[in-house]
Design a protein around this motif. Structure first.
Motif, short mmCIF file in Angstrom:
data_model
loop_
_atom_site.label_atom_id
_atom_site.label_comp_id
_atom_site.label_asym_id
_atom_site.label_seq_id
_atom_site.Cartn_x
_atom_site.Cartn_y
_atom_site.Cartn_z
N LYS A 185 0.85 -1.18 0.00
CA LYS A 185 0.00 0.00 0.00
C LYS A 185 0.89 1.23 0.00
N ASP A 186 0.65 2.10 -0.98
CA ASP A 186 1.44 3.33 -1.11
C ASP A 186 2.93 3.04 -1.18
N GLY A 187 3.27 1.94 -1.86
CA GLY A 187 4.67 1.60 -2.05
C GLY A 187 5.33 0.93 -0.85
N LYS A 188 4.58 0.70 0.21
CA LYS A 188 5.12 0.06 1.41
C LYS A 188 4.63 -1.37 1.50
N ILE A 189 5.51 -2.25 1.92
CA ILE A 189 5.19 -3.67 2.02
C ILE A 189 4.95 -4.03 3.48
N SER A 190 3.85 -4.71 3.72
CA SER A 190 3.55 -5.21 5.06
C SER A 190 3.65 -6.73 5.06
N ILE A 191 4.22 -7.26 6.13
CA ILE A 191 4.41 -8.71 6.27
C ILE A 191 3.43 -9.23 7.31
N ASN A 192 2.61 -10.18 6.92
CA ASN A 192 1.64 -10.77 7.84
C ASN A 192 1.85 -12.27 7.91
N SER A 193 1.88 -12.80 9.11
CA SER A 193 2.06 -14.24 9.29
C SER A 193 0.84 -14.99 8.77
N ASN A 288 -7.44 -18.67 14.27
CA ASN A 288 -6.06 -18.73 13.75
C ASN A 288 -5.20 -19.42 14.78
N GLY A 289 -4.57 -20.46 14.33
CA GLY A 289 -3.74 -21.22 15.25
C GLY A 289 -2.27 -20.88 15.11
N SER A 290 -1.42 -21.85 15.15
CA SER A 290 0.02 -21.65 15.04
C SER A 290 0.39 -21.24 13.61
N ARG A 291 1.55 -20.63 13.45
CA ARG A 291 1.99 -20.14 12.15
C ARG A 291 2.33 -21.32 11.23
N LYS A 292 1.93 -21.20 9.98
CA LYS A 292 2.25 -22.23 9.01
C LYS A 292 3.73 -22.16 8.65
N TYR A 326 2.06 -21.49 -1.90
CA TYR A 326 2.06 -21.63 -0.45
C TYR A 326 2.03 -20.29 0.26
N GLY A 327 2.69 -19.29 -0.30
CA GLY A 327 2.83 -18.01 0.37
C GLY A 327 4.26 -17.49 0.20
N TRP A 328 4.69 -16.65 1.11
CA TRP A 328 6.00 -16.01 1.03
C TRP A 328 6.88 -16.45 2.18
N VAL A 329 8.16 -16.66 1.89
CA VAL A 329 9.13 -16.98 2.94
C VAL A 329 10.31 -16.03 2.80
N ASN A 330 11.01 -15.81 3.90
CA ASN A 330 12.23 -15.01 3.85
C ASN A 330 13.29 -15.75 3.05
N ALA A 331 14.07 -14.99 2.26
CA ALA A 331 15.08 -15.62 1.40
C ALA A 331 16.08 -16.44 2.17
#
Length: 655
Positions: A185-193, A288-292, A326-331
């Motif tokens: 949003k507005d060029g900013k990236i938000s990370i959500n589990s 919402n349970g534990s993080r995938k 699946y989603g996004w993971v840190n490199a």
């Protein structure tokens, strides 16, 4: 005659239509001085000079006679026709120069060399055409007359995936990788589990199943309850009370914690409540349970990437077989397995791509004014040798100007300007003979005197055409009005052509390259996954040589990882400011080879580690050489010097 000529024969026909007088009066020496003698410091484009041993023959006319179908460069320049660069230089010597600089042979067609690299050949054609028309050679590429060129051997194009190699293979996770969802949003990236959708059976604190009652188990499930930052997973059971000793509970059904019920059933298949506070739970609700997470050693494909910061790079991953996202993971989930993969081409950016716009590339560029008197004291040279009119050549005088004359042979061969003292009168009418074995050809040119005004690196100018000798070019300065640049009134002047770089550009921006304190142009950059799962950049020209080095090391069981590649001006300045305070010898901004696009820092640990020893033995074969005596990690792509000096330079640079 300004229309495009589509075929070589049309050019020949056009030449035949010119009058004999026009051909005699054409002076291609000035043209050649620019086209055939440019060799600037800092890796600028190089054109062949005239070959030694042919000093007595005017180059363009001689070449035209040998090749029969070619037109003198001066004729084409005068008439505004298009001229390809291969029609201005000596074919054999140009081939030799091309081989020396690129290692790429040329294809011979009717004795005219055509480079086998289509991109380079097109670049040369466009550049030659513009030069013949008196325009700047604003050609994107590595060989342009006023464009930047790193010291390298020209390489052919790599496979189509060279800029995005991460898309062409699967990668294995080196640890459990938490999954995230990214939003912008507005060029900013938000990370959500990404949390697992799970059930929660909330405890009803007002109800307790009496201890000892007999029950049947209708089914089991799991309830997820958060305890601090962790999720607790508890098994629950759906029970039916089958015990007529308690009329209040008999035949009722309820959820309770499985641990409240006996582990084994009796002979009637019934269980028993074993605790005095057997809770009753309400029906399940989804929470919402534990993080995938993606388990360690999972093989995944990467479909996209996002960069939140230089140290926060996220990769969108999918199932290798089904392509299920699946989603996004840190490199960093992939560790070294993803190092050196390329993640896209970032094209060079310009404020303006107008062909008449140029950027000043040298600090203190002098503005000159054109004077009407002429200077004949500059000789036409090939290397250390002057271009001569052969002794005893019979000549005619075309025109005279003081102590100098413009001459041609009695056979019509045009020579150019020479001193009046180099010839004597013969008995033939209007005929003269060269009497000096050192009769040098001179260049007639206007004088240019400094106005005392100077321009700085990054100033924008509007080019208006070459001077007579192509060494200078007429420019107008610009002014900025409401974010737009316009021509400044009464600001015309001349500057040295070598002090210009085509197009308007931010000389301290992300793509700006520098060499020896001079801005040299904008570079296309490739994102490379570097050591520590951070993006580094290399120039498009360096990508293939670097990849070849990495692949060779890998075959020998060595891992080369990129720590630092191309640096922007601000990055080099920040590094210099920090190190300078600490007393560490570091290249000033504008002088680092990291800004020139040829330097890399890699993951050697010491001057005695296995990787460094491998680099000593093998890096020169791939064009890389160590240039900073105190830095085992700093290597530069200098193929010519690597062949000559081996793995290290005989002199010391700063990194």
């Amino acid at each position: 005659m300004s229309q495009d000529l589509k075929t070589h024969d049309q050019q020949v026909n056009a030449e035949s239509q010119q009058s004999e007088t026009q051909q005699k009066k054409i002076d291609p020496v000035a043209q050649l001085k620019w086209l055939n003698s440019q060799q600037f410091d800092g890796g600028w484009g190089v054109f062949n000079n005239l070959p030694a041993g042919r000093q007595g023959e005017q180059p363009v006319q001689k070449f035209a006679k040998e090749e029969e179908e070619d037109i003198p460069a001066g004729a084409i320049a005068q008439e505004g026709l298009q001229l390809k660069s291969n029609e201005v230089v000596w074919p054999a010597e140009r081939d030799a120069a091309r081989m020396a600089s690129t290692g790429t042979p040329t294809i011979q067609q009717k004795v005219i060399p055509i480079n086998s690299d289509p991109a380079l050949e097109n670049e040369a054609d466009v550049m030659g055409t513009k030069a013949a028309q008196g325009k700047l050679a604003n050609v994107t590429g590595t060989g342009s007359g006023i464009q930047r060129q790193i010291e390298k051997e020209t390489t052919t194009d790599d496979p189509e995936n060279k800029h995005e190699s991460y898309k062409s293979k699967a990668f294995k996770t080196t640890k459990d990788a938490p999954l995230s969802d990214l939003t912008e949003k507005d060029g900013k990236i938000s990370i959500n589990s990404i949390k697992a959708k799970e059930k929660k059976f909330k405890v009803n604190s007002k109800l307790v199943i009496p201890k000892g009652l007999k029950v049947s188990i209708l089914g089991t499930d799991f309830s997820y309850e958060k305890s601090g930052k962790k999720y607790l997973k508890k098994e629950v059971a759906r029970v039916k009370i089958v015990d007529d000793s308690n009329t209040e509970w008999n035949n009722k059904e309820a959820w309770t914690t499985r641990a409240n019920v006996s582990l084994t059933e009796d002979e009637n298949g019934l269980y028993k409540i074993t605790v005095g506070d057997a809770n009753v739970r309400e029906n399940a609700v989804e929470v919402n349970g534990s993080r995938k997470t993606i388990p360690k050693d999972s093989e995944l494909i990467i479909t996209d990437y996002k960069q939140k910061s230089n140290t926060q790079i996220y990769l969108q991953v999918a199932n290798k077989e089904t392509n299920e996202n699946y989603g996004w993971v840190n490199a960093n989930a992939f560790g070294e397995s993803i190092y050196n993969e390329s993640f896209g081409l970032e094209k060079a950016t310009y404020i303006s791509e107008d062909e008449n716009h140029s950027t000043i590339n040298k600090k203190g560029t002098v503005i000159y004014k054109e004077e009407n008197n002429y200077d004949y004291n500059k000789y036409l040279k090939e290397g250390d040798n002057y271009v001569l009119i052969p002794d005893k050549t019979k000549i005619k005088i075309i025109s005279s100007d003081g102590n100098f004359s413009e001459v041609e042979g009695l056979d019509g061969t045009y020579y150019g300007w020479t001193s009046n003292g180099n010839y004597k009168k013969t008995d033939e009418a209007d005929a003269f003979e060269i009497k000096d074995p050192d009769a040098r050809l001179r260049v007639k040119q206007r004088k240019y005197a400094s106005t005392g005004k100077k321009l700085n690196v990054g100033d924008f100018v509007i080019t208006k055409g070459f001077a007579e000798n192509y060494e200078y070019i007429k420019i107008a300065q610009t002014k900025k009005v409401d974010e737009n640049y316009t021509e400044k009134a009464d600001s015309d002047g001349f500057v040295l052509t070598e002090n210009l770089t085509g197009k308007w550009a931010n000389v301290k921006g992300k793509h700006a390259a520098w060499n020896k304190g001079r801005y040299t142009g904008q570079s296309d950059l490739i994102k490379i996954m570097g050591s520590g799962s951070e993006f580094e950049s290399v120039t498009n020209e360096l990508l293939s040589p670097y990849d070849n080095l990495v692949q060779a090391a890998s075959k020998d069981g060595k891992s080369i990882n990129l720590i630092s590649g191309f640096r922007t001006y601000p990055e080099q300045k920040a590094l210099y400011d920090v190190r300078h305070i600490r007393g560490v010898d570091t290249a000033r901004p504008g002088y680092s080879q990291h800004q020139n696009g040829i330097a890399i820092d890699i993951n050697t640990q010491s001057f005695s580690c296995n990787l460094y020893n491998w680099m000593k033995k093998n890096a020169p074969d791939y064009g890389f050489i160590r240039t900073v005596s105190s830095e085992h990690w700093h290597w530069e792509y200098r193929p010519t010097e690597a062949k000559k000096h081996g793995y290290k330079m005989p002199y010391i640079n700063k990194g």
